[in-house]
Motif scaffolding. Structure first.
Motif: not given
Lengths: 336, 373
Positions: A201-213
């Motif tokens: 699960v992620t948001l269209l924000e920098e930190m959540p995206t980075q953690e998803t990657v």
């Protein structure tokens, strides 16, 4: 995995859906929505939480969950969502009871705080018992033990999920042989099989995206199957593509906007215009940032699902809306 | 906020709050502001975002404070930053307190490996340990006059306060003592029942985990016990430091229900334990320069313009404003709720930024925003 003809709802695809995500992205909410979606058309799903937060009970507005499976919601077409809060000490006791028929020793273990001891001195063991309980609830496909069409786990957040699932590694140094080692091996087999899928699960924000990657790479590295990327709290943009270009070039037609405000009987002072245009520029920057994050997430090559931001917050109605959004985008139909 | 930073009596600032509310960024922004105003600051971060860490010269995680480049030192300040390496802090603590061969035996123990790199309490314990070390160094050589600490990304903000003591009392507790030396207690009748339990447990653990496990656990606990001379005492000391004058807490939150609920728990807890709460830092607060254009007026305006093609853009702009006003209304409501419960807690607000902060300029802007908010 072949479809299971013995069960009316049986169909190919994963049965164990592990849901992770950065803290604050709505991991528990989407795990619950996924469980609802997977219970559609008369199916049964089980939603499991492992971190003792009683987040599921809060979401479904029911009393705190015991260490037992409870029905928490009905889904479309007579389906049912059951829930279970796995407590590590109970899971350990249950394991010992099954394997060793503890008897009175149970009392002594309890009284001495021995369970706390075992799980604190070797935190890795906690996860063996937690994931072990999950696998037990899942049951072997097609067997009598498989009482649910799908099991959804509200798993630890991205920073800890790989460690949580990689139970083999956890016990590697501690127990080279013996029942726990065997237990870890068989859990690992289930987790690495086509029965299992890990959604992020992620948001269209920098930190959540980075953690998803990061977590997708980490899970891939240890051979765990990554499923879908669930993008939460997506807002429908008010501005058009043309507006965005104008905003980007800082060329918004001031006079036209002023005329519009006047036509609506609203004030058109310079201060108001500056304020509104500033807010549009902010909104446009956000959209541009979101587009960049969306592209990064798309480059992962995983199926993505977008869930709307719910202005009124998450209540039971909101959960059903999110479940419907998942189903509409094909979640759980052919296996994400 | 500036008064807190300028007060020479402020020696330690602990930034706490639930995960994802900008604790690290807040700690870094305050450290930078204090340093540029003349304080000699060390900031201990736990898990900074990669780009923020790079901008502070923290590319290498070596568990030692490093000077942050490009800080304005005209006022006589200093800024050093470090990232907590939990495992290394544990290792170093062992090395400091144990004889070399003792340390080697501890490091080789598989349970040490498991314990020192896991997240259940060890990270919080090590953050406290590191804070204690930095404080001791500051007292000894006066290198820093202000230490700002970020706290681990716990499940709940309270973990930071509770985990070290839990780990301490656990390692120091009755169970362990019994478990370590069941034979010694054999003759004492009133303990016989516990003793039987211990033997039952030993037997089960041996069968479940294999015979080696007991020996490993026993030797690790025994070795660590000599090293630390009582975990509980040590944890209590660290805790007492947090109650001492000179230490201030800042609770960090965003105007969201979960974050503010955690902030309220934490505030209550700090008051109960007589710790100095300097205030609530509220990050990512939305504001508007057109407050008189209310949700209702803007909504009606947007509806009026909807069917007029020549005013479609103005209608969309009003809708953007409506969304923002809704958000502000919700945030204000949540903040007022908190303020009603804790009227004496000052609140510093930082305006929401379109993008995340990853350079010193961004930190400066946040620092200014906090000082003015």
């Amino acid at each position: 995995m072949p479809a299971d003809p013995a069960r009316p709802g049986g169909r190919p695809g994963p049965r164990l859906h592990v849901v992770t995500g950065k803290g604050g992205t709505g991991k528990t909410t989407l795990a619950a929505a996924a469980a609802l979606a997977l219970a559609a058309e008369g199916r049964r799903s089980l939603l499991i939480e492992v971190e003792g937060r009683q987040g599921i009970a809060q979401l479904f507005d029911c009393p705190p969950l015991p260490y037992a499976e409870r029905r928490v919601a009905v889904a479309e077409g007579g389906g049912e969502v059951h829930a279970l809060a796995v407590d590590v000490e109970d899971a350990l006791l249950e394991y010992l009871q099954t394997v060793y028929h503890l008897g009175p020793a149970r009392w002594a273990l309890d009284r001495l705080g021995a369970l706390d001891f075992v799980t604190s001195i070797a935190p890795g063991l906690r996860d063996v018992f937690l994931t072990g309980k999950i696998c037990q609830a899942l049951g072997a496909p097609g067997s009598d033990g498989a009482r649910y069409d799908a099991v959804v786990v509200d798993a630890p957040p991205t920073g800890r999920v790989a460690r949580f699932l990689n139970v083999n590694q956890q016990v590697a140094g501690l127990a080279r042989v013996g029942p726990v080692r065997n237990q870890a091996e068989s859990i690992m087999q289930v987790l690495r099989s086509a029965q299992t899928t890990v959604h992020v699960v992620t948001l269209l924000e920098e930190m959540p995206t980075q953690e998803t990657v990061d977590v997708v790479a980490e899970l891939g590295g240890i051979g765990l199957p990554v499923g879908a990327v669930l993008i939460n709290m997506v807002r429908t943009p008010v501005l058009t593509a043309a507006d965005l270009i104008q905003a980007q070039n800082r060329h918004l037609p001031r006079a036209e906007i002023a005329a519009g405000l006047a036509a609506a009987g609203l004030p058109t002072s310079a201060a108001i215009l500056d304020a509104l245009i500033g807010e549009v520029l902010d909104a446009a920057d956000r959209v541009a940032l979101e587009a960049a994050e969306r592209a990064t997430l798309a480059s992962l090559g995983r199926p993505t699902y977008e869930l709307p931001w719910l202005a009124e917050g998450i209540d039971l109605g909101g959960l059903y809306a999110l479940a419907a959004a998942l189903t509409d985008q094909g979640f759980g139909v052919s296996g994400p | 906020m500036d008064a807190l930073l300028a007060d020479r009596g402020t020696r330690i600032i602990v930034c706490c709050g639930s995960g994802g509310v900008g604790k690290t960024t807040t700690a870094a922004a305050l450290a930078l502001r204090a340093a540029e105003q003349g304080r000699r600051v060390c900031v201990l971060t736990i898990d900074p975002a990669r780009r923020l860490a790079q901008s502070m010269g923290l590319e290498h995680l070596d568990n030692t404070p490093r000077v942050v480049p490009d800080v304005d030192l005209a006022a006589g300040g200093l800024l050093e930053a470090m990232m907590l390496d939990m495992k290394r802090t544990f290792d170093e603590t062992v090395e400091t307190h144990a004889a070399p061969d003792q340390a080697r035996a501890i490091f080789a123990n598989p349970f040490y490996q498991s314990m020192s790199s896991s997240f259940t309490g060890t990270q919080e314990y090590m953050a406290m340990e590191k804070l204690g070390q930095l404080r001791a160094q500051a007292d000894a050589d006066g290198r820093w006059d202000l230490i700002i600490v970020d706290t681990p990304p716990s499940r709940s903000a309270l973990d930071f306060l509770d985990a070290p003591q839990r780990l301490g009392s656990f390692l120091d507790g009755r169970t362990i003592k019994l478990f370590l030396a069941p034979a010694r207690l054999g003759g004492r009748t009133y303990l016989r029942v516990f003793n039987a339990g211990v033997w039952a447990m030993s037997g089960i653990m041996n069968r479940v985990f294999g015979a080696q496990i007991l020996t490993n656990v026993q030797s690790l606990i025994a070795a660590l016990d000599t090293v630390f001379g009582g975990f509980r005492e040590r944890a209590e000391q660290t805790y007492a430091h947090l109650q001492a004058p000179g230490t201030s807490f800042l609770v960090v939150a965003t105007p969201e229900p979960d974050a503010l609920r955690e902030a309220a728990y934490f505030t209550q807890r700090l008051e109960q334990d007589r710790m100095a709460l300097a205030g609530l830092v509220l990050n990512r607060v939305h504001t508007t320069d057109a407050p008189n254009l209310t949700v209702e007026r803007s909504q009606i305006g947007a509806q009026d313009l909807e069917d007029l093609p020549e005013h479609a853009l103005a209608a969309r702009i009003l809708r953007v404003h409506v969304e923002r006003m809704h958000r502000i209304r919700r945030e204000t409501h949540l903040t007022q709720h908190f303020a009603a419960g804790f009227p004496h807690v000052p609140i510093a607000r930082a305006a929401a930024q379109a993008t995340d902060i990853h350079d010193l300029d961004g930190l400066r802007t946040l620092g200014t925003s906090l000082a003015e908010g």
